[in-house]
Every structure is written in C-alpha cells, then in structure tokens.
Design a protein around this motif. Structure first.
Motif, PDB file in Angstrom:
ATOM      1  N   LYS A 168     -31.026  -8.489 -14.111  1.00  0.00           N
ATOM      2  CA  LYS A 168     -30.671  -9.912 -14.228  1.00  0.00           C
ATOM      3  C   LYS A 168     -31.885 -10.744 -14.651  1.00  0.00           C
ATOM      4  O   LYS A 168     -31.766 -11.683 -15.436  1.00  0.00           O
ATOM      5  N   ALA A 169     -33.041 -10.372 -14.125  1.00  0.00           N
ATOM      6  CA  ALA A 169     -34.252 -11.132 -14.464  1.00  0.00           C
ATOM      7  C   ALA A 169     -34.668 -10.896 -15.923  1.00  0.00           C
ATOM      8  O   ALA A 169     -35.220 -11.783 -16.565  1.00  0.00           O
ATOM      9  N   GLU A 170     -34.364  -9.708 -16.438  1.00  0.00           N
ATOM     10  CA  GLU A 170     -34.870  -9.349 -17.775  1.00  0.00           C
ATOM     11  C   GLU A 170     -33.926  -9.656 -18.931  1.00  0.00           C
ATOM     12  O   GLU A 170     -34.373  -9.773 -20.064  1.00  0.00           O
ATOM     13  N   GLY A 193     -26.577 -13.335  -7.061  1.00  0.00           N
ATOM     14  CA  GLY A 193     -26.243 -13.894  -8.374  1.00  0.00           C
ATOM     15  C   GLY A 193     -25.948 -12.920  -9.494  1.00  0.00           C
ATOM     16  O   GLY A 193     -25.732 -13.344 -10.630  1.00  0.00           O
ATOM     17  N   VAL A 194     -25.937 -11.620  -9.221  1.00  0.00           N
ATOM     18  CA  VAL A 194     -25.587 -10.689 -10.302  1.00  0.00           C
ATOM     19  C   VAL A 194     -24.058 -10.626 -10.398  1.00  0.00           C
ATOM     20  O   VAL A 194     -23.378 -10.444  -9.389  1.00  0.00           O
ATOM     21  N   ASP A 195     -23.558 -10.795 -11.615  1.00  0.00           N
ATOM     22  CA  ASP A 195     -22.117 -10.839 -11.821  1.00  0.00           C
ATOM     23  C   ASP A 195     -21.564  -9.409 -11.911  1.00  0.00           C
ATOM     24  O   ASP A 195     -21.599  -8.787 -12.969  1.00  0.00           O
ATOM     25  N   ILE A 196     -21.089  -8.903 -10.777  1.00  0.00           N
ATOM     26  CA  ILE A 196     -20.554  -7.531 -10.727  1.00  0.00           C
ATOM     27  C   ILE A 196     -19.048  -7.608 -10.491  1.00  0.00           C
ATOM     28  O   ILE A 196     -18.600  -8.167  -9.495  1.00  0.00           O
ATOM     29  N   GLN A 197     -18.314  -7.025 -11.422  1.00  0.00           N
ATOM     30  CA  GLN A 197     -16.855  -7.207 -11.409  1.00  0.00           C
ATOM     31  C   GLN A 197     -16.088  -6.060 -10.776  1.00  0.00           C
ATOM     32  O   GLN A 197     -14.906  -6.205 -10.484  1.00  0.00           O
ATOM     33  N   GLY A 198     -16.757  -4.907 -10.616  1.00  0.00           N
ATOM     34  CA  GLY A 198     -15.976  -3.802 -10.089  1.00  0.00           C
ATOM     35  C   GLY A 198     -16.817  -2.578  -9.782  1.00  0.00           C
ATOM     36  O   GLY A 198     -18.007  -2.514 -10.132  1.00  0.00           O
TER      37      GLY A 198
END
Ligand code: LGS
Length: 441
Positions: free
Chosen positions: A335-337, A384-389
């Motif tokens: 996420k940072a990169e 805050g990482v968008d993880i959907q599944g």
C-alpha cells in the motif's frame, strides 16, 4: 487461540484450485498435452513418480465438487482453465469440447450461486508452444493474448474476475531457474528473460480482453512475501533488500510503474532481459484487481550454512515457516509503495500430514493457520488496505506439482484410490465460520 474477527458483509469468501492439479482427463475430448503432462511423465521429476492423468478426476466429478462447495457456503470459486484443453496446440484451432467442459462447470456454479474467478495460466503451457521455445520465445506472449481474448469473448460476462497469470515468479524461477517445475530448465539468464515475456504476455492479454469489452474484473495473481534479514549484518540486510526487489518489485513495478526495480536490474547484470521499445507501455496497463498469494516470508541469511528462522508457530508439511505477521507487513508495504487496486488474497493455506481417524480428519493445525492469517489480513484491512476477499488453498487435496500427491493442502480429503471426498475438520470449521460471518444467509 485467535478471537473471531468480523469482516464486512460484502467480503468474498472462497476456495481455490487449479486445472492441472485436480482435473485429470489428460487426453479427454481432444485436450492436447501440456508441459506438466510431459514433465510429470519424465522419470525423476516428481518426487512420488505421479502425474496428472487422473488427479482428482474433477473433469468427470465436477458436479460433486461444486455441490461440496455449495455445502460449505462459499461465495466464490477460483480455478484455472487448461489452455491445451481449449486450444490443444496453444495456437490455431479451438477445441469446442474443451470449452464445453468449462461451460458445464460455469453452469453448475451459476446454479449454486457461486461466483467464478478464473485464472488463464496456472503453469500448464500447451506442449505445442513449448516445442516452439515456450516462454523463452517472445511469440508465446502473443499466442497467450489470443487465448485470453477468446476466453473473455466467450465467457467474460459469466466471470467475476479473470487473472492472466498465477504466480509468474514460479514459472520463471522454478520452471527456468532451478528446474524444479516444468519445463525443467536451470538457467538464470533464461529465467529472467522468461519473466519479462510473462509480464509482456500479461499486458497483451489485458489489452486483448479489454478489446472484447468483458464485464469481468481483470488482473493478475502474484506470489509475494516480505524478506527479513536474519541478523543486522550488512550482508544479510543487503540480501533481504535484493530478494524483495527481485521477487516482489520485479513483478509489481513493471505493472504499476512501467519499469524494473533498479536494484534488481543492476544485480542481474548481464542476465538482464532483452526489452523492446514499447514493452513497458504494453505491460503497464491498469488492472482492476491484484491477487496476492501468501504462504511464508523469505528469511535471508548470507552465512554458510544459512541461519534458519526460529519458526515460533512451527512449520507446515512443506517445511515452510508459519508466519502470519508477514502477511500484514507485506500488504502495508504494498500500500505504501503502489497505487493499488482492490486486492484479493487468492491463495493461503497449508500442507498437513492428514490422516483419517475413525472417519474423521482432525486437521486442527490448518484451522489455526487460517484463523491466524485471517487475523493478519484483517489487521492490514483495518489499516486501510482494500482487501475484498480470501480464497483458501485448497478445496481438495491435489497434485502438488513436483511433490506429487504426498502433500495435502485440501480442506477436503481425497482418497486417490477410490476418489472419495471426505470433509476434514477444517472444512466443517470453514462452513461454520462463514455462517458466523453472514448469519443473514
Ligand atoms: O499448490 C500450489 C500452492 C501450494 O503452495 C499452487 O498451485 C500455487 O499457485 C502456489 O504456489 N502454492 C504454494 N505456494 C507456496 C510458495 C511458492 C513459492 C515456492 C518457493 C520455493 C522456496
């Protein structure tokens, strides 16, 4: 151990498999041979001398397998298509009987309300293309784009996601780097060139699929890990940095930044790939989702013999350290990169020496493994990482590549002599866990 973690109701819960590992039907209905048919039939390549001729016989038993998934209550099924089933030579004529199999499978899934997440390439290159040079031949990237476009045209509207590749790192490094996987080449320079052609093929396939206007989300699945230095020594730290650059950033940077990471490129020296003028333009194509497969971290020690991790939580039957914290760390680093699209954890799971005891398969270790990794991924989600599944690897015990059938990753046990499926404790647990996640269903 770990407390129950509540995920949002929209979170996708699934299980995963791949074609060569479960289908069997190696020559059924016009299927052409793949490099894994060739490789597994070559003496000495697979530890237990086994092959994929029958595997879990999913080609014939798919209704039973989909019924099992339905019983588990999963939302989604991740599987791959065998390229040589639908295009026996990897170029030229399509095989309608091969497409018909995937049509039947999709209908079965649709009838049970299970979303299909397809991978186009899970390592089983048509042997016909290998005979023309395989992934070392740049032309294979263009053949792959043709295949991708055809699948998207026929099935795009019925698929939730389409991933171009599964773990191109493995194809390059294990198929061409150390010869553990098909086609069995050990040549560093070739493996790096192959990685470039795989990335190129991904970009060309994305464009071919976009061109047919598929409604499926399009992306790629990468195996990733954090790389930890065993000690504070300069040598260990440099090794860890290089490992992360050559494995994770090597596949991420071209897609998200249109270039290779400088550290890895420099390190590869004369082995750096031949890159054509427009290649990065073709590779850096917006993806709708990123699939992350996480199993363990890289532990980097420059000493001889190398230091081993303490493995506080133990190791799996593959000998891999159980290290769920690495998943949180990895996702936060990504996420940072990068400017990330939504992420699916497309594989996570463990091999365990499962045995049937009075009709039961008490794989409590696997439940603990999954719970810990779900907690770790939720920690990243809350930051805050968008993880959907999340897709558990694997639905079934199956052909674990060069380890053959000896290593069992399934939440469902397969007796290969009778093809009988038996739910392990982890399968019962997963069903109940999903019910708790979505009591309304
Ligand atoms: O069955 C495979 C699973 C098992 O563990 C699946 O087909 C693959 O997509 C995936 O690679 N799987 C897996 N991966 C663990 C890490 C792979 C990298 C191996 C590095 C050697 C030290």
């Amino acid at each position: 151990m770990t407390d129950f973690t509540q995920f949002p109701p929209s979170f996708t819960w699934g299980v995963a498999t791949s074609a060569f590992q479960i289908e069997g039907g190696a020559a059924a209905d016009g299927k052409g041979p793949s490099i894994w048919d060739t490789f597994s039939h070559t003496p000495g390549k697979v530890i237990d001398g086994s092959n994929g001729d029958v595997a879990c016989d999913h080609y014939h038993r798919y209704p039973e397998d989909v019924a099992i998934m339905s019983g588990l209550g999963v939302d989604a099924y991740r599987f791959s298509m065998a390229w040589s089933r639908v295009q026996p030579q990897g170029k030229g004529a399509w095989n309608e009987a091969g497409f018909a199999f995937y049509d039947r499978l999709l209908s079965e899934l649709e009838a049970k309300g299970i979303d299909a997440h397809v991978t186009l390439y899970h390592w089983d290159l048509p042997q016909g293309l290998q005979d023309d040079g395989g992934w070392l031949n740049r032309d294979t990237a263009y053949r792959f784009a043709d295949y991708a476009g055809e699948v998207a045209r026929r099935f795009g509207s019925r698929l939730k996601t389409i991933a171009t590749h599964n773990e191109p790192w493995c194809t390059a490094n294990l198929g061409y780097g150390n010869a553990q996987f098909a086609p069995g080449v050990a040549d560093l320079k070739q493996s790096i060139q192959v990685s470039h052609h795989l990335l190129l093929s991904h970009g060309l396939a994305m464009q071919a699929m976009r061109a047919v206007g598929s409604s499926a989300q399009l992306g790629i699945v990468l195996n990733q890990w954090t790389a930890d230095a065993a000690t504070d020594s300069a040598a260990d730290k440099a090794m860890a940095e290089f490992e992360y650059a050559r494995s994770v950033q090597w596949f991420m940077d071209p897609i998200f930044k249109g270039k290779y990471p400088e550290l890895a490129l420099q390190g590869h020296g004369d082995n750096a790939p031949v890159i054509h003028a427009n290649d990065f333009k073709d590779i850096q194509h917006k993806i709708d989702f990123l699939g992350v497969n996480y199993y363990f971290r890289a532990y980097c020690s420059a000493e001889t013999p190398p230091r081993q991790p303490e493995a506080k939580l133990g190791t799996t039957d593959m000998g891999w350290e159980i290290f769920p914290d690495g998943l949180t760390e990895l996702l936060l680093k990504l996420k940072a990169e990068y400017d990330l699209p939504p992420i699916y954890i497309t594989e996570n799971g463990m091999a365990n020496p499962d045995v049937i005891v009075d009709g039961e398969i008490p794989d409590e270790a696997r439940i603990d493994f999954v719970l810990r990794h779900l907690k770790a991924l939720n920690d990243a989600r809350l930051q805050g990482v968008d993880i959907q599944g999340y897709f558990l690897w694997s639905l079934l015990d199956n052909f674990e590549w060069n380890s053959g059938y000896a290593k069992r990753f399934g939440i469902v046990h397969v007796d290969y002599a009778t093809q009988q499926r038996t739910l392990k404790h982890s399968a019962h647990w997963y069903r109940e866990y999903l019910l708790k996640q979505r009591p309304q269903r």
